[in-house]
Design a protein around this motif. Structure first.
Motif, PDB file in Angstrom:
ATOM      1  N   LYS A 303       0.847  -1.194   0.000  1.00 21.89           N
ATOM      2  CA  LYS A 303       0.000   0.000   0.000  1.00 21.89           C
ATOM      3  C   LYS A 303       0.878   1.239   0.000  1.00 21.89           C
ATOM      4  CE  LYS A 303      -4.251   1.821   2.053  1.00 21.89           C
ATOM      5  NZ  LYS A 303      -5.327   1.593   3.060  1.00 21.89           N
ATOM      6  N   ILE A 322      -1.999  -4.425   7.355  1.00 19.73           N
ATOM      7  CA  ILE A 322      -1.380  -4.496   6.036  1.00 19.73           C
ATOM      8  C   ILE A 322      -0.181  -5.428   6.104  1.00 19.73           C
ATOM      9  CG2 ILE A 322      -0.332  -3.180   4.164  1.00 19.73           C
ATOM     10  CD1 ILE A 322      -1.694  -0.695   5.383  1.00 19.73           C
ATOM     11  N   VAL A 326       4.869  -1.010   3.278  1.00 18.34           N
ATOM     12  CA  VAL A 326       4.045   0.179   3.120  1.00 18.34           C
ATOM     13  C   VAL A 326       4.971   1.359   2.820  1.00 18.34           C
ATOM     14  CG1 VAL A 326       2.477   1.781   4.264  1.00 18.34           C
ATOM     15  CG2 VAL A 326       2.234  -0.680   4.635  1.00 18.34           C
TER      16      VAL A 326
END
Length: 331
Positions: A303, A322, A326
């Motif tokens: 992400k 997640i 990231v």
């Protein structure tokens, strides 16, 4: 105060070219993080000014800003956050010979000082390497800390080799996803431990077997391992011992003074070794990682956030929402 001094002070306090930087004035949760305007730093003759295009998030970040590592980070404020980054060389000091303005690079800042979540950072040649042409800035920013940690674990602490049985606990995290790939490249047979959401990714990256920790206890595994790598900070060495062969190696993360002392004395008398990662990032290591990307090393960026959403990025990542890496992009 003389007028000349006043003018100098005003220029210092209100620079004409401010930059944005994520900072905090006290330890706490993600709410302490704020995007502020700061003077764009100047460089010495041996330094480079990098315009940051992307910086990644690491678990070490929130352990520091929450105050869990005060002994190593200190308690002087304000502090910056973020360790690894990718960007473009903006200025080059007179003593720098390996880079020119406009070069694309990736690298890291001092681990416990941080500050990569900013529009500009100051570095030396010892902490950067040319960005591989075959990956994006987002991917390059996700590589230094977790990639170097996996490389150090697999090649130095565990010395993984052909035919070894390797168990990686926490295989769906940033370090784990690189460790799976590197251990497979070294010829090991890899068993990856992850939650339901991470099992498919571990398999795609080469794991020979997967264990869903929500359905199976590690203590019930029938095989014994040459290497056990715990990246979850939840598997104690004592609990791992029954899974280890007589001369196996257990590697854990996040060093503490007590843990380092205990591991040192244990290793003097036992064939089963306990190694603790003390991350030692180097430009040479970055170049090794860059070469590995040309050999199909995958960099799983899950992400991407913008700088204004940094609190949300850290909150969701630290809560385990997640998997994989990231990245925060800086426009």
């Amino acid at each position: 105060m003389p007028q000349q001094s006043k003018t100098w002070l005003l220029r210092l306090l209100y620079p004409s070219n401010p930059m944005r930087k994520v900072m905090y004035d006290r330890f706490g949760d993600e709410q302490v993080l704020a995007v502020r305007e700061q003077p764009t730093p100047t460089i010495a003759s041996n330094q480079l000014l990098i315009q940051v295009k992307a910086a990644s998030i690491n678990p070490l970040d929130w352990k520091i800003y929450r105050g869990e590592m005060k002994l190593m980070s200190g308690s002087t404020f304000p502090k910056g956050v973020g360790i690894d980054f990718a960007g473009i060389v903006s200025q080059v000091g007179a003593g720098v010979t390996g880079y020119r303005s406009g070069d694309a690079v990736f690298g890291f800042l001092e681990v416990f000082t941080g500050g990569a979540l900013a529009e500009y950072v100051v570095v030396t040649e010892a902490t950067i390497a040319p960005k591989p042409a075959n990956i994006s800035f987002d991917q390059a920013a996700a590589l230094p800390v977790t990639g170097l940690a996996a490389l150090q674990i697999v090649d130095q602490l565990a010395a993984v080799g052909p035919g070894q049985e390797v168990l990686i606990n926490g295989a769906s995290g940033g370090v784990g996803l690189f460790a799976v790939q590197l251990a497979k490249q070294r010829g090991a047979r890899v068993t990856a431990v992850a939650g339901p959401a991470g099992l498919l990714r571990a398999t795609q990256l080469g794991a020979d077997a997967v264990v869903d920790y929500t359905k199976q206890r590690l203590s019930q595994l029938p095989q014994r391992f040459d290497v056990i790598i715990d990246l979850s900070d939840k598997l104690a060495f004592k609990a791992a011992r029954p899974l280890m062969k007589p001369r196996a190696t257990f590697v854990s993360m996040l060093p503490s003074p007590l843990g380092l002392v205990g591991a040192f004395f244990h290793n003097l008398f036992s064939g089963r070794k306990h190694q603790i990662l003390i991350l030692k990032p180097t430009a040479a290591g970055l170049r090794v990682l860059a070469a590995l990307t040309e050999q199909q090393l995958q960099i799983p960026v899950e992400k991407v956030y913008d700088l204004a959403s940094v609190q949300q990025a850290y909150q969701e990542t630290s809560q385990g929402k997640i998997k994989g890496k990231v990245v925060v992009v800086i426009d």
